[in-house]
Design a protein around this motif. Structure first.
Motif, PDB file in Angstrom:
ATOM      1  N   UNK A  15       0.792  -1.545  -0.202  1.00 30.25           N
ATOM      2  CA  UNK A  15      -0.077  -0.140  -0.297  1.00 30.25           C
ATOM      3  C   UNK A  15       0.926   0.709  -0.034  1.00 30.25           C
ATOM      4  N   UNK A  16       1.679   0.874   0.774  1.00 33.75           N
ATOM      5  CA  UNK A  16       2.195   2.153   1.038  1.00 33.75           C
ATOM      6  C   UNK A  16       3.460   2.461  -0.964  1.00 33.75           C
ATOM      7  N   UNK A  17       3.863   1.084  -1.306  1.00 37.52           N
ATOM      8  CA  UNK A  17       4.420   1.667  -2.655  1.00 37.52           C
ATOM      9  C   UNK A  17       3.354   1.960  -3.858  1.00 37.52           C
ATOM     10  N   UNK A  18       2.123   1.786  -3.718  1.00 42.72           N
ATOM     11  CA  UNK A  18       0.418   2.247  -4.764  1.00 42.72           C
ATOM     12  C   UNK A  18       0.957   3.609  -3.993  1.00 42.72           C
ATOM     13  N   UNK A  19       0.801   4.682  -2.807  1.00 46.01           N
ATOM     14  CA  UNK A  19       0.906   6.007  -2.351  1.00 46.01           C
ATOM     15  C   UNK A  19       1.766   6.725  -3.519  1.00 46.01           C
ATOM     16  N   UNK A  21       4.368   5.533  -5.426  1.00 41.47           N
ATOM     17  CA  UNK A  21       4.471   6.134  -6.942  1.00 41.47           C
ATOM     18  C   UNK A  21       3.551   6.484  -7.208  1.00 41.47           C
ATOM     19  N   UNK A  22       2.590   7.645  -6.653  1.00 40.65           N
ATOM     20  CA  UNK A  22       2.001   8.788  -7.190  1.00 40.65           C
ATOM     21  C   UNK A  22       2.478   9.349  -7.026  1.00 40.65           C
ATOM     22  N   UNK A  23       3.488   9.716  -6.429  1.00 40.34           N
ATOM     23  CA  UNK A  23       4.475  10.970  -6.759  1.00 40.34           C
ATOM     24  C   UNK A  23       5.351  11.066  -7.952  1.00 40.34           C
ATOM     25  N   UNK A  24       5.263  12.264  -7.854  1.00 37.90           N
ATOM     26  CA  UNK A  24       5.380  12.583  -9.709  1.00 37.90           C
ATOM     27  C   UNK A  24       7.167  12.304  -9.136  1.00 37.90           C
ATOM     28  N   UNK A  29      10.554   0.615  -5.280  1.00 35.79           N
ATOM     29  CA  UNK A  29      10.958  -1.224  -5.606  1.00 35.79           C
ATOM     30  C   UNK A  29      10.708  -1.458  -4.011  1.00 35.79           C
ATOM     31  N   UNK A  30      10.444  -2.286  -4.255  1.00 31.52           N
ATOM     32  CA  UNK A  30       9.590  -3.290  -3.053  1.00 31.52           C
ATOM     33  C   UNK A  30      11.094  -4.135  -2.840  1.00 31.52           C
ATOM     34  N   UNK A  31      11.800  -4.858  -1.556  1.00 37.79           N
ATOM     35  CA  UNK A  31      12.435  -5.807  -2.031  1.00 37.79           C
ATOM     36  C   UNK A  31      11.860  -5.875  -0.194  1.00 37.79           C
ATOM     37  N   UNK A  32      12.138  -7.665  -0.053  1.00 37.74           N
ATOM     38  CA  UNK A  32      11.960  -8.105   1.487  1.00 37.74           C
ATOM     39  C   UNK A  32      13.636  -8.241   2.094  1.00 37.74           C
TER      40      UNK A  32
END
Ligand SMILES: Cc1cc2nc3c(=O)[nH]c(=O)nc-3n(C[C@H](O)[C@H](O)[C@H](O)COP(=O)(O)O)c2cc1C
Length: 80
Positions: A15-19, A21-24, A29-32
């Motif tokens: 969800x953080x990525x989704x939010x 990624x909306x910033x210009x 990139x998600x990593x575990x």
């Protein structure tokens, strides 16, 4: 980068990525984090299977990032 046993922290990371990624001009990139528990313990504790689409982070990956968000669960008051 995150560590998640049962998917809650992973869900937050997605969800953080989704939010963000909306910033210009910003790409997330998600990593575990590397799994430290043995296959036996993972089976005994019924840990959720991991999505292979999210790679384990390396020191080189970290060096490429302009910023890092950490996400991890708490286990008996600590994270190891
Ligand atoms: C064995 C175990 C120990 C835990 N110990 C703590 C704790 O000490 N403090 C806390 O706030 N949460 C504790 N939790 C709750 C987890 O941190 C919480 O459920 C977290 O969201 C799990 O994330 P995950 O679903 O991504 O693995 C514990 C959970 C487990 C399974």
């Amino acid at each position: 980068m995150f560590y998640s046993m049962y998917g809650h922290v992973e869900g937050l990371a997605r969800r953080l990525k989704k939010g963000v990624d909306g910033v210009e001009g910003v790409e997330v990139v998600l990593y575990r984090m590397l799994e430290m528990l043995s296959a036996e313990i993972l089976q005994q504790t019924r840990v959720s299977p991991k999505d292979d689409g999210i790679p384990v982070i390396t020191a080189e990956d970290l060096a490429l990032a302009d910023g890092v968000l950490f996400g991890f669960l708490m286990r008996w008051g600590q994270h190891r």
